[in-house]
Design a protein around this motif. Structure first.
Motif, PDB file in Angstrom:
ATOM      1  N   VAL A 163      76.265  28.317  88.249  1.00 15.35           N
ATOM      2  CA  VAL A 163      75.437  29.262  87.494  1.00 15.35           C
ATOM      3  C   VAL A 163      73.965  28.891  87.452  1.00 15.35           C
ATOM      4  N   GLY A 165      71.919  33.007  95.158  1.00 14.14           N
ATOM      5  CA  GLY A 165      71.987  33.728  93.895  1.00 14.14           C
ATOM      6  C   GLY A 165      72.156  32.808  92.707  1.00 14.14           C
ATOM      7  N   ASN A 225      67.741  30.324  96.584  1.00 18.97           N
ATOM      8  CA  ASN A 225      67.522  31.744  96.317  1.00 18.97           C
ATOM      9  C   ASN A 225      68.569  32.594  97.022  1.00 18.97           C
ATOM     10  N   ASP A 227      63.932  31.683  92.417  1.00 19.95           N
ATOM     11  CA  ASP A 227      64.431  32.806  91.620  1.00 19.95           C
ATOM     12  C   ASP A 227      64.986  32.265  90.302  1.00 19.95           C
ATOM     13  N   ARG A 228      64.384  32.674  89.181  1.00 20.31           N
ATOM     14  CA  ARG A 228      64.901  32.196  87.897  1.00 20.31           C
ATOM     15  C   ARG A 228      65.659  33.312  87.162  1.00 20.31           C
ATOM     16  N   TYR A 229      65.728  34.488  87.746  1.00 19.19           N
ATOM     17  CA  TYR A 229      66.315  35.639  87.053  1.00 19.19           C
ATOM     18  C   TYR A 229      67.754  35.951  87.440  1.00 19.19           C
ATOM     19  N   VAL A 230      68.121  35.645  88.687  1.00 15.24           N
ATOM     20  CA  VAL A 230      69.399  36.117  89.203  1.00 15.24           C
ATOM     21  C   VAL A 230      70.550  35.692  88.290  1.00 15.24           C
ATOM     22  N   GLN A 231      71.553  36.501  88.198  1.00 14.28           N
ATOM     23  CA  GLN A 231      72.726  36.384  87.326  1.00 14.28           C
ATOM     24  C   GLN A 231      72.458  36.911  85.923  1.00 14.28           C
ATOM     25  N   GLY A 232      71.170  37.082  85.570  1.00 14.42           N
ATOM     26  CA  GLY A 232      70.858  37.750  84.309  1.00 14.42           C
ATOM     27  C   GLY A 232      71.218  36.985  83.050  1.00 14.42           C
ATOM     28  N   ASN A 233      71.400  35.669  83.171  1.00 16.11           N
ATOM     29  CA  ASN A 233      71.790  34.879  81.998  1.00 16.11           C
ATOM     30  C   ASN A 233      70.776  33.800  81.626  1.00 16.11           C
ATOM     31  N   THR A 234      69.628  33.807  82.299  1.00 16.28           N
ATOM     32  CA  THR A 234      68.642  32.767  82.032  1.00 16.28           C
ATOM     33  C   THR A 234      67.915  33.057  80.714  1.00 16.28           C
TER      34      THR A 234
END
Lengths: 762, 264
Positions: free
Chosen positions: A146, A181, A178, A447-454
């Motif tokens: 994750v 994902g 990146n 990429d610090r956004y992918v998965q939407g849980n950061t």
């Protein structure tokens, strides 16, 4: 038999041939073995090894795979674990990665590893495959990866070779991570000439799983099938573990570039999804990733951890390069490969999942109860060994060590340079310096956004990701190390690294739970380096015990030296903490006008080894004093403040001291503050310069809403922890106003802070 | 093989990603296509769910659109961007269905391509132009300000023309290029849907961040609206004023737009 197969078979060194030709010379030295190690292999086998057996032993007995120099010290991590520390531990050291219980049936697994040597030789691929390797370790445990983070150390920022490494390594991490994902949520970037010929490229990955989904690397169940899947096996990375990671660099030797693996992130991404589908469908009994030592490692470890035997036909391995010899196939470190054990009933289901993801696979053989690992080449036996002797009974060295003769002199050389007269200029100089400047140029390539849980990422103190979308349950991770502190005192340096990572996690509001470490050192054959290593392990194990957080796994990287010069002892320590709800995490910057700014802890004159001293070319004296009981109290305060909504911002003090923290907190959201140092200087009997630049431990700055000030002060009083109101958030003036000293507009501070990396690498 | 048999073991069950309420929007089914190498598929499904709709998993290798009302082609590196971003994915069996269903006027299937999805849509000739490597040659991840130039497409009805939004941008091959005639045509027909504001992040021609087809049912954009839909996990800022920590949700309107459009 085809003519090609016939000709290949012709040169194969079989077990029968080894028995018939006891006197034949084998290239054991070129494979990195010592003469006594080679003799021992002969004793174990009762004959000379075959070429393929020699290949297996050489990689598995390498420093990188066998921990032969570090093992005797690393035992302390296990010996010093108390029952209380084991409470949250589902899987400890020894597996691919440790697994920690975070509640509600959820578990996390995390680990930090090095890929230093490959990254120096071939920066892009070295760094890329470092990410790939650690991610496969996480998958092998049954977890979905994750997040990743990367602690990086380079040589001097203005050295001509540094740009090559920075560009290659940063692009490699981004290019690989990146594409998988995986959000990159933190790490470190440090510049120091001591890492010039040996950059440190460490990679951490964290994965999430349900308790019932934990997978272990063992081959159980006689008759179960052994399968290799993922990328094909090629000639890349041959000898990566033995030749590259277990020796010092020497410019007189030929290039080691062919020993670096080449990564294919797309293949890895497909492999991740494919493995998770295998787990969900429960069609694998055991699984192991192929990293260092490739098939040698996977077969010997799976077999020795299971029923003890395995039978493999090596010609079944799918090859990228058909000219590879059996020995090369066994040693290849081609990336994006996994090995699994599957019951005969599940073979069809396994193949269906492979086909859906268009992943290639080949059935290599089966699990046996013979206690022997038998590898055949076209029906002829080329390996016949007890797998334990390959995987676990490698040599163990009690390397001699002694305290460096130079240490007394260095420790006596305290920092006593003249203080700067212009504090404003000093703050600007510090914040623009290579180690304290903004790392946006690096982290914007991830990429610090992918998965939407950061929920938090750099530049905040810890990276925070949500695990459960329903409840908000999540984890925080921070990695830290200070090579200068460790150089001055390796025992204290290791404890300081742990304390800082622990403090960072608590500053974000999470309860610290577990530790992973990556110990980067010079040559273990140098008794002074070995002493640094021994002291580091002792210090870290002691500190883990005192703080009550166990080491769940990690990695040792030795031989980080070029010529005779070793890197600073650099124990990178990663701490994982847990949040019941990530919504309450604390950011590292203030925003609300009028909130009170408090400093927790006391400040002493501790500039030895500091960033300020480093900036002025000095490294000597003793690192700052550490009180772990105080760190525990501070952490409890910070976690409680987060839980009870008493603070809106928090930032821990470490490198660069108060000057760095005030600057970063103001720049985080571009909101200024008025700060008064007089009371602090009076209470702690220090001057303003020391107040700003000292690196005393056990400190943090917090922003407290007016309505919470009484409650906040009461809590600190109850816990008997010093706290002092040093200022107020001021949204009107976009400046850091140190009253009585200087007024520094944020625009100017930002320009200094953000300009450095683009200027060197833009 | 049907896509219902695809089990991507995830945190949170994709199968149950239906809308938050039982309102009319929850009846709208929006498919999200997963290719090998797709990365933001789950994020796009979450965005649909947060907007109130029902998300449906679609598999690139299937031939069945499962009667979805709209399709999102998510971001990622499908087929590793090998050959050229989107160049292999456009040949997926499902893409044929999508291309057919998306062509034929304003009542055709609404399709949104995000980042790699936008690249796939240009490769499939549903949208003109192409994306090449960023002019600075780096992967760039940042919170990007955009202006909504056309609020009449199926995917932008919840905005007003000229409204600004902050949405994360993250890509390596994000530089939109097309010949001048195509660019003039896009401008003339109002098909430039999003434009970069406050600095062009990658050298895109005429600051173009997103475009549509003539009918407005097919939209592609490089920034990621699905990363600005949930307070606490979005950008730190919004074009609409101050927001809490990672509180930016300016991208949500893209997903509610299509749901409302389909409900009528």
């Amino acid at each position: 038999m085809t003519a090609e197969a016939m000709s290949r078979k012709f040169n194969i060194d079989t077990v029968a041939n080894a028995e018939a030709t006891p006197g034949q010379d084998l290239p054991w030295a070129a494979l990195g073995l010592t003469e006594s190690e080679y003799r021992r292999i002969g004793e174990i086998l009762g004959r000379r090894p075959t070429g393929a057996e020699l290949a297996m032993y050489s990689v598995m007995w390498s420093e990188h795979c066998s921990y032969k120099s570090s093992k005797v010290h690393l035992r302390q991590f296990g010996d010093k674990v108390t029952d209380a520390m084991k409470e949250h531990l589902l899987v400890g050291i020894g597996e691919n990665a440790g697994v920690v219980d975070i509640g509600d049936g959820w578990a996390v697994t995390f680990k930090v590893e090095s890929h230093n040597h490959p990254s120096f030789v071939e920066p892009y691929q070295g760094a890329a495959t470092g990410v790939g390797g650690i991610v496969r370790d996480i998958i092998s445990m049954g977890a979905r990866p994750v997040a990743v983070m990367d602690p990086l150390r380079f040589g001097a920022i203005d050295h001509p070779d540094t740009a090559r490494l920075v560009h290659g390594i940063v692009a490699g991490i981004g290019g690989y991570g990146n594409s998988l994902g995986l959000p990159n949520i933190g790490g470190e970037v440090v510049f120091d000439a001591v890492y010039q010929g040996n950059p440190l490229v460490n990679a951490l990955a964290v994965g999430v799983l349900r308790h019932e989904d934990i997978r272990l690397a063992n081959a159980s169940g006689t008759g179960n099938r052994v399968v290799l899947f993922g990328a094909r096996t090629g000639g890349d990375g041959i000898g990566g573990a033995s030749v590259l990671a277990s020796e010092s660099f020497d410019s007189s030797k030929p290039s080691k570039r062919p020993a670096v693996q080449v990564g294919d992130p797309f293949a890895e991404k497909v492999l991740i999804e494919c493995c998770l589908e295998l787990f969900k469908a429960s069609v694998v009994e055991g699984i192991q990733d192929l990293g260092a030592a490739g098939i040698s490692c996977a077969t010997s470890e799976l077999a020795s951890n299971g029923d003890g035997g395995m039978h493999v036909e090596l010609t079944n391995v799918l090859l990228r390069d058909p000219s590879l010899t059996p020995g090369e196939i066994l040693m290849s470190e081609s990336q994006e490969r996994m090995m699994a054990v599957v019951t005969p009933e599940n073979v069809t289901a396994f193949e269906a999942i492979m086909d859906r993801w268009a992943v290639e696979y080949s059935w290599l053989g089966e699990v046996t109860d013979t206690g022997r690992l038998i590898i055949e080449w076209d029906g002829e036996t080329i390996v016949d060994v007890d797998p334990r002797t390959v995987a676990h009974d490698g040599p163990v060295y009690e390397r001699p060590y002694h305290r460096p003769s130079w240490l007394d002199r260095v420790q006596a050389d305290a920092f006593d340079a003249e203080q700067p007269t212009d504090l404003r200029a000093a703050v600007l100089e510090l914040m623009a310096s290579p180690n304290m400047c903004s790392k946006d140029w690096v982290t914007d390539q991830f990429d610090r956004y992918v998965q939407g849980n950061t929920a938090l990422a750099m530049p905040d103190d810890a990276g925070v990701v949500r695990v459960d979308e329903e409840t908000g349950l999540g984890v925080a991770i921070s990695t830290d190390a200070n090579g200068r502190y460790s150089y001055l005192d390796p025992y204290e340096g290791a404890r300081l690294a742990l304390a800082e990572a622990y403090r960072n996690v608590a500053t974000s509001g999470a309860e610290p739970l577990a530790v992973s470490d990556c110990l980067n050192f010079g040559s273990p054959e140098d008794p002074e380096v070995m002493w640094q290593f021994a002291e580091t392990v002792r210090g870290l194990a002691d500190a883990c015990q005192e703080l009550g957080v166990p080491v769940t796994g990690g990695n040792v990287s030795l031989y980080n030296q070029t010529g005779g010069v070793a890197v600073h002892p650099t124990p990178v320590v990663g701490v994982l903490g847990v949040f019941d709800d990530v919504a309450r995490r604390t950011p590292s910057g203030w925003r609300e006008d009028g909130q009170a700014i408090y400093l927790l802890g006391t400040t002493k004159d501790e500039l030895d080894g500091s960033e300020w001293a480093n900036l002025h070319g000095h490294l000597g004296g003793r690192p700052p004093a550490l009180d772990l009981a105080a760190e525990k109290t501070l952490a409890a305060i910070l976690v409680n403040c987060s839980r009870d909504g008493m603070i809106d911002a928090a930032h821990d003090l470490s490198e660069g001291g108060l000057a760095a923290v005030l600057s970063e907190m103001a720049l985080r959201f571009g909101v200024g503050a008025r700060i008064g140092l007089d009371e602090l200087c009076e209470r702690d009997r220090i001057d303003a310069f020391t107040a700003l630049f000292s690196e005393s431990q056990g400190r943090a700055v917090v922003a407290v809403p007016r309505s919470e000030e009484v409650r906040y002060n009461d809590m600190c009083t109850a816990r008997n922890y010093p706290t002092l109101r040093i200022g107020v958030v001021d949204t009107e003036n976009e400046a850091l106003d140190l009253q009585g000293y200087f007024n520094l507009p944020l625009d100017q501070l930002r320009e200094a802070h953000q300009g450095t990396l683009p200027r060197h690498f833009g | 093989m049907t896509s219902t048999s695809i089990e991507t073991p995830l945190i949170g069950d994709l199968q149950s990603m239906t809308g938050n309420d039982d309102g009319p929007l929850a009846a709208v089914r929006v498919g999200v296509v997963t290719f090998p190498g797709s990365l933001d598929d789950r994020d796009a499904m979450r965005a649909i769910r947060l907007a109130g709709g029902s998300a449906v998993e679609l598999w690139h290798g299937d031939h069945d659109l499962q009667e979805v009302d709209a399709v999102i082609i998510p971001g990622g590196f499908s087929y590793g961007d090998y050959l050229r971003a989107g160049a292999i994915s456009r040949f997926a069996p499902l893409m044929e269905q999508i291309t057919q269903a998306a062509t034929g006027g304003a009542d055709a299937l609404p399709v949104l391509g995000i980042c790699n999805g936008f690249q796939i849509l240009t490769e499939a000739h549903l949208l003109p132009g192409s994306m090449i490597k960023n002019e600075h040659l780096h992967f760039l991840c940042r919170d990007q300000r955009l202006r909504v130039e056309n609020a009449d497409t199926h995917w932008t009805g919840e905005y007003w023309a000229g409204e600004e939004v902050v949405i994360p941008l993250k890509n390596q091959d994000g530089q939109f290029v097309a010949d001048n005639r195509t660019l003039d045509e896009l401008e003339g027909e109002g098909r430039v849907v999003f434009r970069y504001v406050g600095g062009n992040p990658n050298g895109s021609r005429r600051n173009i961040a997103g475009i549509s087809n003539t009918a407005g049912n097919v939209v592609g954009l490089m920034p990621h609206p699905e990363h600005a839909v949930e307070a606490g996990f979005g950008p730190d800022s919004s074009a609409r004023g101050e927001v809490g920590l990672r509180g930016g949700t300016d991208g949500l309107g893209i997903f509610t737009s299509v749901l409302r459009k389909l409900v009528g």
